[in-house]
Scaffold this active site. Structure first.
Site, short mmCIF file in Angstrom:
data_model
loop_
_atom_site.label_atom_id
_atom_site.label_comp_id
_atom_site.label_asym_id
_atom_site.label_seq_id
_atom_site.Cartn_x
_atom_site.Cartn_y
_atom_site.Cartn_z
N CYS A 26 6.72 -21.59 -74.98
CA CYS A 26 7.74 -20.89 -74.18
C CYS A 26 7.84 -21.43 -72.76
O CYS A 26 8.74 -21.02 -72.00
CB CYS A 26 7.44 -19.40 -74.15
SG CYS A 26 7.51 -18.63 -75.78
N CYS A 51 10.59 -5.77 -75.80
CA CYS A 51 10.62 -7.12 -76.37
C CYS A 51 11.84 -7.91 -75.92
O CYS A 51 12.96 -7.38 -75.93
CB CYS A 51 10.62 -7.03 -77.90
SG CYS A 51 9.29 -6.03 -78.59
N SER A 52 11.62 -9.16 -75.55
CA SER A 52 12.76 -10.03 -75.25
C SER A 52 13.51 -10.34 -76.54
O SER A 52 12.93 -10.34 -77.63
CB SER A 52 12.29 -11.32 -74.58
OG SER A 52 11.38 -12.02 -75.41
N ILE A 66 16.08 -12.39 -79.38
CA ILE A 66 16.40 -13.71 -79.93
C ILE A 66 17.66 -14.20 -79.22
O ILE A 66 18.65 -13.47 -79.13
CB ILE A 66 16.62 -13.62 -81.44
CG1 ILE A 66 15.29 -13.30 -82.14
CG2 ILE A 66 17.23 -14.91 -81.99
CD1 ILE A 66 15.44 -12.95 -83.60
N HIS A 126 15.90 -15.05 -73.90
CA HIS A 126 14.75 -15.96 -73.94
C HIS A 126 14.95 -17.06 -74.99
O HIS A 126 14.20 -17.15 -75.96
CB HIS A 126 13.50 -15.14 -74.23
CG HIS A 126 12.22 -15.92 -74.22
ND1 HIS A 126 12.05 -17.10 -73.53
CD2 HIS A 126 11.01 -15.66 -74.83
CE1 HIS A 126 10.81 -17.54 -73.72
NE2 HIS A 126 10.17 -16.69 -74.51
#
Length: 387
Positions: free
Chosen positions: A83, A210-211, A213, A334
């Site tokens: 990442c 949560c980030s 998709i 992200h």
């Protein structure tokens, strides 16, 4: 000295029809034009891209020669550090300039993720874990950070309230970012409560922790300070630093992000600055627990005290050190390979008054802390507005 002179950034969103080459060409053209250059002026291209089966096209650096007339025969390379691939690309471009092998470098970060199912994306991201031991982690990479939240709770107490505050703060910030994936403000109460619209993902993590998709790209142009005339707005790359920790989480104390802490201290030492000198920071918040632990890694609070930065309003817009004014990974989006480049582009725009100027009217220094894996590859940068 190295300066950032041109910038580009697509909206981040789920775009199943997105194409890696098309995204790269879009941001390459925009960043080079923003720097007042022609493609033939570029000495090297560095591409940050995670890949790992999320698209069929591999060897993405090979696409660079055909992105724009003038880039053919320009040296190009792809770098990958999970990442942190985007920041790895920025640092690699800077290394080329410091080594004297290039004077102007085009850095591109790109990722297309949404062609896979959510489950398959989670499994692809697990390739950034210590696969021998962690491949069967329930709920994929989210499950790893669910465990990290548990380790933090065992040492310091339940972080759920602080995590909800981070999610709400970043939704508020993303509402001011036209490039962000989620621009809808959410209350702390909503983010703290499991519901049909905010289901539990794994462990302590709800969907709002949560980030998403994401698909998208960002690009910037790095120049030796002697390779541009300074007539166009630019910012300086004041310092960079990196630290790599061991991969297996079973061999580390996961109640803290030790690699991020070491990278950050090296960064401040290299920049000859303190935390108090910074006007804003963009940190890696792939999950809200990660941002909470980043407060502690950068020294904003002692270990276990990250909640105070939220309760006192320090990290909010208008606070003493705003964190993730872009909305962060959590709400901006992200797309893995694009994330680190995006953090540099948005931070530069803040310093140039092109983003959130109402909050940071006279900002001089912006920090960036991007991590790959569970704080394995940790990259820090400090950007400086040049008077």
């Amino acid at each position: 000295m190295i300066d950032l002179t041109g910038f580009a950034h697509t909206p981040f969103a789920r775009r199943p029809d997105a194409d890696v080459e098309t995204l790269m060409a879009e941001v390459a053209a925009e960043a080079i034009a923003d720097a007042g250059l022609e493609p033939a002026d570029i000495d090297a291209v560095v591409v940050g891209h995670f890949g790992v089966g999320m698209v069929k096209q591999g060897f993405v650096a090979g696409l660079s020669a055909n992105l724009l007339p003038g880039l053919r025969m320009t040296p190009a390379v792809r770098v990958e550090n999970a990442c942190a691939s985007g920041s790895a690309a920025v640092h690699q471009g800077a290394l080329a300039i410091r080594a004297g092998t290039a004077r102007r470098v085009l850095v591109i970060g790109v990722e297309v993720m949404s062609q896979l199912s959510t489950r398959d994306v989670g499994n692809a991201l697990l390739r950034a874990s210590y696969y021998k031991d962690e491949a069967e982690t329930p709920a994929g990479f989210a499950g790893m950070f669910g465990v990290i939240a548990d380790r933090y709770a065992e040492r310091f107490g339940d972080p759920r309230d602080a995590m909800a505050r981070i999610a709400s703060k970043n939704h508020d910030n993303a509402a001011h970012n036209p490039l962000a994936q989620y621009r809808n403000p959410l209350s702390v109460e909503f983010c703290a409560t499991e519901s049909e619209k905010n289901p539990r993902v794994v462990g302590r993590l709800l969907r709002t922790d949560c980030s998403p998709i994401s698909d998208g790209a960002a690009a910037l142009v790095l120049c030796d300070s002697d390779a541009h005339d300074g007539s166009r707005p630019f910012v300086r790359l004041r310092a960079t630093a990196q630290a790599n920790d061991i991969m297996p989480t079973s061999q580390r104390d996961m109640s803290e992000l030790a690699g991020a802490r070491v990278a950050w201290q090296r960064l401040l030492d290299s920049a000859k600055l303190t935390l108090d000198d910074l006007d804003s920071v963009e940190v890696h918040d792939c999950f809200t627990i990660a941002e909470l632990m980043m407060y502690e890694a950068i020294g904003l609070t002692p270990p276990g005290g990250g909640h105070r930065a939220l309760e006192e309003g320090w990290v909010h817009a208008g606070g003493k050190l705003p964190v993730n004014l872009s909305g962060g990974l959590k709400t901006k989006g992200h797309p893995i390979g694009a994330t680190g480049v995006s953090m540099h582009v948005i931070s530069a725009w803040m310093l140039l008054g092109r983003f959130r100027a109402d909050v940071l009217p006279d900002a001089r220094f912006a920090g960036i802390l991007n991590m790959g894996g569970a704080s394995v590859a940790n990259y820090g940068s400090i950007l400086e507005r040049v008077q």
